[in-house]
Design an enzyme around this catalytic site. Structure first.
Site, PDB file in Angstrom:
ATOM      1  N   GLU A  62       0.860  -1.448   0.084  1.00  0.00           N
ATOM      2  CA  GLU A  62       0.057  -0.031  -0.163  1.00  0.00           C
ATOM      3  C   GLU A  62       0.986   1.274  -0.004  1.00  0.00           C
ATOM      4  O   GLU A  62       1.763   1.292   0.847  1.00  0.00           O
ATOM      5  CB  GLU A  62      -0.940   0.072   1.320  1.00  0.00           C
ATOM      6  CG  GLU A  62      -1.827   1.220   1.240  1.00  0.00           C
ATOM      7  CD  GLU A  62      -2.713   1.134   2.397  1.00  0.00           C
ATOM      8  OE1 GLU A  62      -3.784   1.901   2.582  1.00  0.00           O
ATOM      9  OE2 GLU A  62      -2.625   0.189   3.579  1.00  0.00           O
ATOM     10  N   LYS A 139      -9.757   2.371  -2.538  1.00  0.00           N
ATOM     11  CA  LYS A 139      -9.977   1.914  -1.179  1.00  0.00           C
ATOM     12  C   LYS A 139     -11.419   2.453  -0.699  1.00  0.00           C
ATOM     13  O   LYS A 139     -11.592   3.546  -0.665  1.00  0.00           O
ATOM     14  CB  LYS A 139      -9.081   2.424  -0.223  1.00  0.00           C
ATOM     15  CG  LYS A 139      -8.854   1.762   1.022  1.00  0.00           C
ATOM     16  CD  LYS A 139      -7.819   2.037   1.909  1.00  0.00           C
ATOM     17  CE  LYS A 139      -7.563   1.401   3.213  1.00  0.00           C
ATOM     18  NZ  LYS A 139      -6.526   1.851   3.890  1.00  0.00           N
ATOM     19  N   CYS A 180      -6.063  -2.916   1.957  1.00  0.00           N
ATOM     20  CA  CYS A 180      -5.830  -2.826   3.242  1.00  0.00           C
ATOM     21  C   CYS A 180      -6.854  -3.145   4.326  1.00  0.00           C
ATOM     22  O   CYS A 180      -7.239  -4.172   4.666  1.00  0.00           O
ATOM     23  CB  CYS A 180      -4.868  -1.573   3.968  1.00  0.00           C
ATOM     24  SG  CYS A 180      -3.991  -1.846   5.433  1.00  0.00           S
TER      25      CYS A 180
END
Length: 326
Positions: A62, A139, A180
């Site tokens: 990330e 995300k 994540c």
């Protein structure tokens, strides 16, 4: 960087012969460096190592090129760290390496976005061997707690087409690219699975808890990702970063798991590493034939899952709201 490889794991429940050759994939677990040229050199070396091992696609952690910014709350100029999607250094790194080695390269960046809120997107990209962008996923779920103040840097990804699945020409696989914090939500894995994904790639930056330094979340982190792969029939590719960066010490432990919950290959907590694994993708089909979770779902009973979050009762009926640890 050390190199760890895994051969195809034998299919424990094969009911129909597979004609698909294994897909060799790799990830790079890296330590951030303040010297940008040194960092790029290290990442390109890791990608080259993976390519030399025969990987057809390589996946990076990330916010690949930045020091993890969100260990401290962002200020008014937080988005000064952001870059253009295809005009910045992260895309340049991925495209150059992809063309050089004739492989797919995945990376993650702080994507600049228009608007007055001073925020950007946390975006995963996939670049083809021709150096072309063939996938982009923003995300969706944004952490808000101590050491991970990402809500002061990133907007949540859009609700329109939130779970894109990519099947790029030249790569016999269907790939989703959440990021994540998304990995903690079983709904994400299930949405991707129903969209036809075979592999989920989670570029990750996770480590210590600044308020509770003796609490090691690494086992929980791995367990929940592996479990989501089991209940949705997915291969999980999870590249994390390693090393101390301000308030957070990243614990590495990157891994690749299969739909049976087997961790095929795993990196150490404290070293840079290249992981390489051969994926027998028809094991997704085999597992879901034996344990048909998708077929026996009851979406007509999942009403609470689709109701808006009530900030006064986020933990459910009968549980009072409490403050997030900051």
């Amino acid at each position: 960087m050390i190199i760890l490889t895994a051969p195809p794991a034998p299919p424990p429940a094969r009911s129909t012969a597979s004609t698909r050759p294994p897909l060799r994939v790799a990830l790079v677990q890296h330590r951030w460096r303040p010297d940008a040229d040194e960092l790029v050199t290290a990442l390109r070396s890791g990608i080259a190592t993976a390519a030399a091992e025969g990987a057809q696609a390589v996946f990076l952690p990330e916010i690949t090129l930045l020091r993890y910014p969100a260990d401290q709350p962002g200020g008014a100029d937080a988005a000064a760290l952001a870059e253009d999607l295809t005009g910045g250094p992260t895309f340049a790194l991925a495209a150059t390496a992809a063309r050089e080695h004739g492989i797919f390269v995945h990376a993650s960046l702080y994507e600049r976005a228009p608007g007055d809120d001073g925020l950007g997107f946390n975006t995963a990209i996939l670049v083809s061997p021709d150096g072309e962008l063939v996938g982009r996923t923003r995300k969706l779920h944004i952490p808000i707690s101590a050491g991970y103040y990402e809500d002061t840097y990133f907007r949540p990804g859009p609700a329109t087409d939130p779970y894109p699945v990519y099947e790029p020409e030249g790569l016999d696989a269907r790939i989703g690219m959440p990021t994540c914090w998304d990995e903690w939500f079983p709904e994400v894995a299930r949405e991707y699975s129903l969209g036809g994904a075979e592999i989920l790639v989670y570029p990750t930056a996770i480590g210590s808890e600044p308020v509770f330094p003796d609490f090691d979340t690494r086992p929980l982190w791995q367990q929940v990702i592996v479990a989501n792969g089991i209940n949705s029939g997915l291969f999980m590719v999870v590249p994390n970063r390693v090393g101390d960066e301000g308030s957070v010490s990243f614990y590495g432990s990157s891994f690749i798991s299969d739909p049976y919950g087997r961790v095929l290959v795993q990196a150490p907590r404290d070293e840079e590493a290249v992981l390489v694994a051969d994926l027998d993708l028809d094991q997704r089909r085999d597992w879901l034939e034996l344990f048909p979770f998708l077929l026996t779902r009851r979406p007509d009973t999942y009403r609470r899952l689709t109701e808006p979050v009530d900030p006064q009762r986020p933990y459910g009926v009968g549980h009072a709201a409490t403050a997030v640890v900051k």
